[in-house]
Design a protein around this motif. Structure first.
Motif, PDB file in Angstrom:
ATOM      1  N   ASN A 129      40.289  34.908  50.582  1.00  0.00           N
ATOM      2  CA  ASN A 129      41.165  34.115  49.707  1.00  0.00           C
ATOM      3  C   ASN A 129      40.936  34.393  48.229  1.00  0.00           C
ATOM      4  O   ASN A 129      41.420  33.656  47.377  1.00  0.00           O
ATOM      5  N   SER A 130      40.241  35.441  47.922  1.00  0.00           N
ATOM      6  CA  SER A 130      39.896  35.714  46.528  1.00  0.00           C
ATOM      7  C   SER A 130      41.069  36.332  45.758  1.00  0.00           C
ATOM      8  O   SER A 130      42.025  36.839  46.351  1.00  0.00           O
ATOM      9  N   HIS A 131      40.961  36.266  44.417  1.00  0.00           N
ATOM     10  CA  HIS A 131      41.970  36.841  43.525  1.00  0.00           C
ATOM     11  C   HIS A 131      41.279  37.615  42.413  1.00  0.00           C
ATOM     12  O   HIS A 131      40.153  37.295  42.017  1.00  0.00           O
ATOM     13  N   ILE A 132      41.981  38.618  41.903  1.00  0.00           N
ATOM     14  CA  ILE A 132      41.465  39.431  40.800  1.00  0.00           C
ATOM     15  C   ILE A 132      42.226  39.081  39.535  1.00  0.00           C
ATOM     16  O   ILE A 132      43.467  39.075  39.523  1.00  0.00           O
ATOM     17  N   LEU A 133      41.487  38.785  38.477  1.00  0.00           N
ATOM     18  CA  LEU A 133      42.079  38.539  37.170  1.00  0.00           C
ATOM     19  C   LEU A 133      42.017  39.854  36.399  1.00  0.00           C
ATOM     20  O   LEU A 133      40.943  40.314  36.014  1.00  0.00           O
ATOM     21  N   LEU A 134      43.176  40.479  36.192  1.00  0.00           N
ATOM     22  CA  LEU A 134      43.254  41.831  35.621  1.00  0.00           C
ATOM     23  C   LEU A 134      43.522  41.793  34.121  1.00  0.00           C
ATOM     24  O   LEU A 134      44.435  41.108  33.656  1.00  0.00           O
ATOM     25  N   ARG A 135      42.719  42.536  33.372  1.00  0.00           N
ATOM     26  CA  ARG A 135      42.953  42.739  31.942  1.00  0.00           C
ATOM     27  C   ARG A 135      42.826  44.228  31.636  1.00  0.00           C
ATOM     28  O   ARG A 135      42.209  44.978  32.379  1.00  0.00           O
TER      29      ARG A 135
END
Length: 639
Positions: free
Chosen positions: A443-449
């Motif tokens: 259920n994880s998410h990646i915060l992309l910058r």
């Protein structure tokens, strides 16, 4: 001028017979027949236009269309009223010129005459380049055909340039031409811009056909894109016809490659050290020594990127003691002095030139065209020119393992990721990290910058996200500092960043493998006229993971096992059933993704929060990098 009519009639009869032999209609095309049943969504009056004569291919209605062959030359007998009027137009053209514009319709960038067929016939007989006409454009509804897609690209280009004589056989040509002519996306052309380009294009087309371009399944526009990728537009505009011809001759093999369905060959691992039979028979064919030149944008003191390459260079020296003359030059500006320095080293009989900066690629192309005996390589991914080979590790393999480790070590379901530049291979690396992360934390998410696109309130060190694990991909051609030296990191209670694991790019695998192929005479045997991209991974020892803290024994065993499986291609990182953002299903063309599909991947997985930046958002330097090695869709071209 009846003799001119008879000459034109004979040309028409030859075209008639040739069309019949090909099983085609021998007469002019009729627009009304062509668009019967086509959904025309708009009619746009273009006013008075200089129509390219070669683009006038037919008539609007069927009346009189059988009076002309498909090349607009007359077919009727010379004792007819038609022949007399045609001859009178010849007299008028030679005495004072034909000034009355024709009336025509444009459909899919081809023109069909409503009024003035005989004027077109006479002017084509005298080889007019353009014919003035009052034009109405008929715009069809969008559909999925290649011709329709290219036409809609043309419509966008025409709004900016008012150029109507350039055609391409593949998608993306008009956007690339806009860039190669030094125009920004969306920038309108001036009258002088149009005049300069038209003069160049006329000369270029003439030389293209003089060299045999009509035998290729390409347009002059296709060839011009290759030409302008090597020679600067400003220089091309100032070149004489003989200079254009000479330069184009040097690039002819490059242009013919465009006709190949698979013009780029990916080398996924070093070739075995077997030699071709002829090489074994000829004991004098192997080089005993090589002069190898390395060119860097920065220096080892300020750049971890250059330091990594210099480790590879030292390993190369040790692999071939006494057989290499290695020259290592630093602090070379890609745009200012790279071309001159490459000219110097090539003139000084360099056998191999490695350029470790992607932005040196255009200079490599130009110099390589002038010095075919010197082998040029550039450190980037997926370049399509046989003149310059490219090399780069398959970083997505390491990213998958780092994603798994991030999921194991992180205490929340949000993980940070800082990407460098939106170039080939970057989306695959991001998505591979996401695949690894979700393997252990579904259920994880990646915060992309993006390092190339900093945003206010969104620091690249993720200091606004205290519990996050950070994977930071530094921009490879820029000096690195502090935390950018690390791959996967964790934020400590005191706010400092602690490295956990680092993907190490092992350039010695490329340098020793490529130089060995030259010593063993296998360099040329693998080319076959194609562009060669060395894209090596764990199995080639072009990648390594270094761990900066002791891991639980089971975790370390799992990562080591998966690395071993990846090295022998026994583990698919990207199986079927993957979804992109917006829950859009993504499937490979076959059972698994091909290397080409991975390299050209231009979408992000649905667990990624963030997006690929738009071309217009990037600074000039990053745009230059993207122009060379950037994703097609990023630059506004169709996917």
């Amino acid at each position: 001028m009846m003799e001119d009519y008879r000459n034109a009639q004979r040309a028409g009869q030859r075209a008639y017979r040739a069309s019949v032999a090909r099983g085609q209609s021998p007469y002019l095309a009729v627009l009304d027949d062509i668009i019967s049943g086509v959904d025309i969504v708009a009619q746009e009056p273009l006013g008075l236009v200089d129509i390219p004569a070669e683009s006038i291919v037919g008539t609007k209605t069927s009346g009189r269309h059988t009076a002309f062959a498909s090349n607009f030359m007359p077919l009727l007998e010379d004792d007819t009223e038609f022949a007399a009027k045609w001859s009178n137009l010849c007299d008028a053209h030679l005495e004072e010129g034909i000034h009355t514009p024709i009336t025509a319709y444009e459909y899919l960038n081809k023109f069909y005459v409503q009024e003035g067929n005989k004027r077109v016939s006479v002017l084509k007989y005298y080889e007019a380049v353009t014919i003035p006409g009052t034009v109405t454009r008929l715009i069809p509804a969008r559909n999925d055909t290649l011709e329709n897609k290219i036409y809609y690209e043309f419509l966008d280009f025409y709004k900016l340039s008012k150029i109507n004589n350039v055609r391409f056989s593949k998608l993306g040509g008009y956007a690339k031409l806009q860039t190669l002519t030094c125009k920004a996306t969306g920038e309108a052309w001036t009258k002088d811009d149009r005049l300069n380009f038209s003069a160049l294009y006329t000369v270029f087309s003439q030389q293209f056909y003089a060299l045999g371009g009509s035998a290729l399944n390409l347009t002059p526009g296709d060839a011009l894109l290759v030409y302008l990728s090597v020679y600067r537009y400003s220089d091309a505009c100032q070149s004489t016809p003989s200079q254009v011809r000479a330069n184009l001759s040097r690039l002819w093999d490059e242009i013919k490659i465009l006709t190949e369905p698979h013009a780029v060959e990916l080398s996924l691992e070093p070739k075995p050290g077997s030699e071709p039979l002829l090489s074994k028979l000829n004991i004098f064919s192997k080089p005993s020594e090589l002069k190898v030149v390395f060119l860097h944008e920065y220096d080892a003191k300020s750049s971890a990127w250059v330091r990594g390459h210099e480790k590879g260079i030292e390993a190369l020296r040790q692999a071939f003691p006494g057989r290499l003359n290695i020259i290592n030059r630093e602090n070379i500006s890609p745009e200012v002095d790279a071309e001159q320095i490459m000219e110097e080293v090539a003139h000084d009989n360099a056998d191999v030139v490695f350029t470790t900066c992607t932005r040196m690629y255009p200079a490599c192309l130009k110099v390589a065209a002038q010095h075919p005996k010197t082998r040029f390589l550039n450190c980037c991914v997926n370049a399509a020119h046989p003149l310059v080979r490219t090399y780069y590790p398959r970083t997505y393999e390491a990213n998958y393992l780092l994603g798994m480790l991030a999921g194991i070590l992180n205490e929340t379901d949000r993980v940070g990721y800082v990407a460098a530049n939106p170039v080939y291979g970057t989306p695959a690396a991001i998505n591979a990290f996401a695949r690894g992360l979700r393997t252990v934390r579904p259920n994880s998410h990646i915060l992309l910058r993006w390092a190339c696109l900093p945003e206010e309130g969104k620091p690249l060190d993720f200091s606004d996200c205290p519990d996050i694990t950070l994977f930071h991909a530094a921009s490879p051609n820029e000096p690195l500092g502090s935390h950018r030296n690390y791959g996967l990191c964790r934020r400590m209670p005191d706010g400092s960043i602690q490295p956990v694991a680092l993907p190490v790019l092992k350039w010695e695998a490329f340098y020793t493998g490529i130089i060995r192929s030259i010593f063993e005479n296998t360099w040329d045997s693998m080319a076959g006229g194609k562009a060669i991209n060395y894209w090596w991974g764990f199995g080639s020892q072009a990648l390594r993971l270094d761990y900066y803290e002791p891991l639980p024994k089971g975790t370390q065993q799992l990562l080591d096992l998966l690395e071993k499986n990846l090295s022998v291609n026994e583990f698919p990182i990207f199986p079927s059933g993957i979804f992109a953002q917006g829950h859009i299903p993504k499937a490979p063309t076959a059972d698994t993704y091909t290397p080409k599909e991975l390299m050209e991947m231009d979408w992000l997985g649905e667990c990624v929060e963030g997006s690929l930046p738009h071309y217009e958002e990037l600074d000039i330097k990053t745009r230059g990098l993207v122009d060379i090695n950037g994703l097609t869709s990023l630059k506004g071209m169709p996917r």
